[in-house]
Design a protein around this motif. Structure first.
Motif, short mmCIF file in Angstrom:
data_model
loop_
_atom_site.label_atom_id
_atom_site.label_comp_id
_atom_site.label_asym_id
_atom_site.label_seq_id
_atom_site.Cartn_x
_atom_site.Cartn_y
_atom_site.Cartn_z
N ARG A 67 -41.17 -41.38 45.33
CA ARG A 67 -42.07 -41.18 44.20
C ARG A 67 -43.41 -40.59 44.64
NH1 ARG A 67 -43.19 -46.03 40.07
NH2 ARG A 67 -40.98 -45.55 39.62
N GLU A 68 -43.93 -41.10 45.73
CA GLU A 68 -45.24 -40.62 46.20
C GLU A 68 -45.17 -39.15 46.59
OE1 GLU A 68 -48.44 -41.63 49.78
OE2 GLU A 68 -46.92 -43.12 49.20
N GLN A 69 -44.11 -38.76 47.29
CA GLN A 69 -43.96 -37.35 47.68
C GLN A 69 -43.81 -36.46 46.45
OE1 GLN A 69 -40.52 -38.12 50.23
NE2 GLN A 69 -41.66 -37.30 51.97
N ALA A 70 -43.02 -36.93 45.49
CA ALA A 70 -42.79 -36.14 44.28
C ALA A 70 -44.09 -35.92 43.50
CB ALA A 70 -41.76 -36.82 43.39
N GLU A 71 -44.88 -36.97 43.38
CA GLU A 71 -46.13 -36.86 42.64
C GLU A 71 -47.14 -35.96 43.35
OE1 GLU A 71 -47.38 -40.87 42.13
OE2 GLU A 71 -46.01 -41.26 40.46
N ALA A 72 -47.04 -35.90 44.67
CA ALA A 72 -48.01 -35.11 45.44
C ALA A 72 -47.74 -33.60 45.37
CB ALA A 72 -47.99 -35.55 46.90
N LEU A 73 -46.56 -33.20 44.89
CA LEU A 73 -46.23 -31.78 44.89
C LEU A 73 -47.14 -30.97 43.98
CD1 LEU A 73 -42.32 -31.74 44.85
CD2 LEU A 73 -43.85 -31.47 46.80
N GLY A 74 -47.45 -31.50 42.83
CA GLY A 74 -48.30 -30.75 41.90
C GLY A 74 -47.55 -29.73 41.08
N ALA A 75 -46.20 -29.86 40.99
CA ALA A 75 -45.42 -28.99 40.12
C ALA A 75 -45.58 -29.45 38.67
CB ALA A 75 -43.95 -29.01 40.53
N THR A 76 -45.19 -28.60 37.72
CA THR A 76 -45.28 -28.97 36.31
C THR A 76 -44.41 -30.17 36.01
OG1 THR A 76 -45.48 -26.58 35.90
CG2 THR A 76 -45.29 -28.03 33.98
N TRP A 77 -43.17 -30.14 36.52
CA TRP A 77 -42.24 -31.26 36.37
C TRP A 77 -41.52 -31.46 37.71
CZ3 TRP A 77 -41.78 -26.95 33.03
CH2 TRP A 77 -42.34 -27.12 31.76
N VAL A 78 -41.31 -32.70 38.09
CA VAL A 78 -40.56 -33.03 39.30
C VAL A 78 -39.54 -34.11 38.93
CG1 VAL A 78 -40.64 -33.84 41.68
CG2 VAL A 78 -42.55 -32.51 40.76
N VAL A 79 -38.26 -33.83 39.19
CA VAL A 79 -37.19 -34.77 38.83
C VAL A 79 -36.19 -34.86 39.98
CG1 VAL A 79 -37.39 -34.31 36.35
CG2 VAL A 79 -35.83 -32.93 37.75
N ASP A 80 -35.40 -35.92 39.96
CA ASP A 80 -34.30 -36.01 40.91
C ASP A 80 -33.28 -34.90 40.62
OD1 ASP A 80 -35.52 -38.19 41.96
OD2 ASP A 80 -33.99 -39.64 41.40
N PHE A 81 -32.78 -34.92 39.39
CA PHE A 81 -31.77 -33.94 38.97
C PHE A 81 -32.15 -33.39 37.60
CE2 PHE A 81 -29.60 -36.78 41.89
CZ PHE A 81 -28.94 -35.90 42.73
N ALA A 82 -31.71 -32.17 37.34
CA ALA A 82 -31.95 -31.52 36.04
C ALA A 82 -30.62 -30.96 35.54
CB ALA A 82 -32.98 -30.41 36.19
N PRO A 83 -30.48 -30.74 34.23
CA PRO A 83 -29.28 -30.06 33.71
C PRO A 83 -29.32 -28.59 34.12
CG PRO A 83 -30.86 -30.42 31.94
CD PRO A 83 -31.40 -31.13 33.15
N GLN A 84 -28.77 -28.31 35.30
CA GLN A 84 -29.03 -27.04 35.98
C GLN A 84 -28.69 -25.82 35.14
OE1 GLN A 84 -28.75 -26.42 40.33
NE2 GLN A 84 -26.97 -25.16 39.87
N ARG A 85 -27.52 -25.82 34.51
CA ARG A 85 -27.13 -24.63 33.77
C ARG A 85 -28.03 -24.40 32.56
NH1 ARG A 85 -22.85 -21.84 34.57
NH2 ARG A 85 -22.18 -21.65 32.39
N ALA A 86 -28.39 -25.48 31.88
CA ALA A 86 -29.30 -25.34 30.74
C ALA A 86 -30.66 -24.82 31.20
CB ALA A 86 -29.45 -26.68 30.03
N VAL A 87 -31.11 -25.32 32.34
CA VAL A 87 -32.41 -24.88 32.88
C VAL A 87 -32.35 -23.41 33.28
CG1 VAL A 87 -33.98 -25.13 34.83
CG2 VAL A 87 -33.17 -27.16 33.62
N LEU A 88 -31.28 -23.01 33.97
CA LEU A 88 -31.18 -21.63 34.44
C LEU A 88 -30.98 -20.64 33.31
CD1 LEU A 88 -29.18 -22.21 37.73
CD2 LEU A 88 -31.52 -21.34 37.52
N ALA A 89 -30.40 -21.10 32.21
CA ALA A 89 -30.26 -20.23 31.05
C ALA A 89 -31.63 -19.88 30.46
CB ALA A 89 -29.39 -20.90 29.99
N ARG A 90 -32.60 -20.77 30.67
CA ARG A 90 -33.95 -20.58 30.14
C ARG A 90 -34.92 -20.00 31.18
NH1 ARG A 90 -38.28 -19.63 29.41
NH2 ARG A 90 -39.87 -20.47 27.98
#
Length: 410
Positions: free
Chosen positions: A287-310
């Motif tokens: 969690r600490e590493q993820a929060e430190a990235l400073g990306a708009t959103w940081v998740v373990d996993f995402a619905p990859q195909r839905a994300v890549l379609a957008r």
């Protein structure tokens, strides 16, 4: 028919075999995973699994950890040692299990030579599955783990032959294990390297002719059917993406999701460009590493195909699944190859003009920013990605693969 599924203990490879296995079960067949002990926990509940003696959970953790952190020549040799150990254990202990199961055929990962050796020993058909780039040789095509661009000239062919000589030296331990079991199984000297253990009837590859380098050697046994996955499920992106700003997706797969420095460089570049960035680290960061990235959103996993379609751009380590998904939706790629066949995949990305690549060792925020800006604003990348994407949609995928398997084994 009862088929044995034999593959390395990596989640991405097991996931492909699960998808193929589920389709074969729907068609009335039976499938059983035959894996090194310790790898069975990576298989989804509901599949039959036979855990073969010779390894344990602790060894498996060490193998996977070392595979996720390759480092120079020593890292390559460690990986070769680990895979040779797994092959040796399967060859020693799997025959009795396969006989007891009454296996009619083997579906074997191209990267696990035990699959081909065991099938020949038992006298059953073997169908090879190329989860990564297919390793069938063509003198104009560099080996998959090399970043070299396509060059069919005499100079390029000489270069490729030199790469193969170096590869044989690096794979000495694996090749010794293959030759050992070829002799013990009464197969003589027929099987001596990974290539010789491939199926002599069919290889099913997750790439397409449109994405591969042009092949000069005709091979009717090599079927490039595109991604092996289920029909697309209706998924939604669980984020409010601003349609007025570019949207970038970044994933380094299940083995490389711990590389916080790469995610951080991309996040800094995207902030400077006022670009939205979604990072999926596949459980590689705390969690600490993820929060430190400073990306708009940081998740373990995402619905990859839905994300890549957008998405307007995908930043990737060049795993085959992510690259095929991105291209199917016409999404350009920023390639950060790290290990295995990823350098070869990145070379194809450059060859077809569907993206660019950068060295992870020389990565800086400034270079990342420049690459992202170029890929977002030069429309040719998206047009060329869309062209290859149409070949992926038409390649046949899972249904075609299952039909080929049935044609071979029935």
């Amino acid at each position: 028919m009862h088929l044995a599924l034999i593959c390395p203990p990596f989640k991405s490879h097991i996931a492909v075999f699960e998808t193929v296995g589920a389709e074969l079960v729907r068609r009335g067949h039976r499938v059983t995973f035959v894996l090194n002990a310790g790898a069975e926990r990576y298989v989804t509940e509901g599949f039959d699994v036979c855990a073969v003696e010779g390894t344990d959970a602790r060894q498996m953790e060490r193998v996977i950890d070392r595979a996720s952190r390759p480092s120079g020549l020593l890292g390559v040799l460690r990986t070769v040692h680990d895979t040779a150990m797994l092959t040796d254990a399967l060859c020693e202990h799997a025959p009795e299990h396969l006989r007891a199961l009454g296996i009619d055929a083997v579906l074997g990962d191209q990267m696990e030579p035990a699959a081909g050796l065991l099938a020949r020993h038992l006298g059953v058909p073997i169908i090879s599955i190329a989860c990564a780039l297919p390793i069938e040789r063509d003198e104009t095509i560099p080996l998959p783990f090399l970043p070299w661009l396509y060059d069919p000239s005499p100079k390029g062919i000489r270069r490729n032959r030199g790469g193969e000589r170096v590869s044989r030296l690096l794979l000495l331990e694996q090749n010794r294990v293959i030759r050992k079991w070829s002799r013990r199984f009464g197969l003589g000297e027929t099987f001596h390297d990974l290539q010789s253990c491939l199926s002599d009837v069919a290889t099913i590859a997750q790439t397409t002719v449109g994405f591969d380098f042009p092949r000069t050697s005709a091979n009717s046994r090599l079927h490039m059917v595109g991604p092996l996955r289920e029909e697309e499920l209706e998924e939604e992106i669980p984020f409010d993406v601003d349609s007025g700003k570019p949207f970038v997706f970044m994933s380094l797969g299940t083995l490389q999701g711990h590389r916080a420095s790469l995610f951080a460089a991309a996040a800094r570049a995207c902030r400077q460009l006022d670009v939205q960035l979604l990072v999926a680290h596949c459980g590689g960061l705390d969690r600490e590493q993820a929060e430190a990235l400073g990306a708009t959103w940081v998740v373990d996993f995402a619905p990859q195909r839905a994300v890549l379609a957008r998405a307007d751009l995908c930043i990737t380590h060049c795993g085959m699944n992510t690259v095929m998904d991105a291209l199917e939706f016409g999404t350009p790629l920023l390639a950060l190859p790290i290990a295995f066949d990823q350098p070869g995949v990145s070379a194809r990305i450059v060859h077809h003009g569907v993206g660019s690549r950068m060295s992870t060792r020389l990565l800086t925020t400034a270079k990342t920013k420049q690459a992202i800006e170029t890929l977002l604003h030069e429309t040719g990348y998206k047009k060329r990605a869309g062209k290859i994407g149409r070949t992926i949609s038409a390649a046949g995928g899972l249904r075609k693969a299952a039909g080929i398997i049935e044609a071979v084994i029935i």
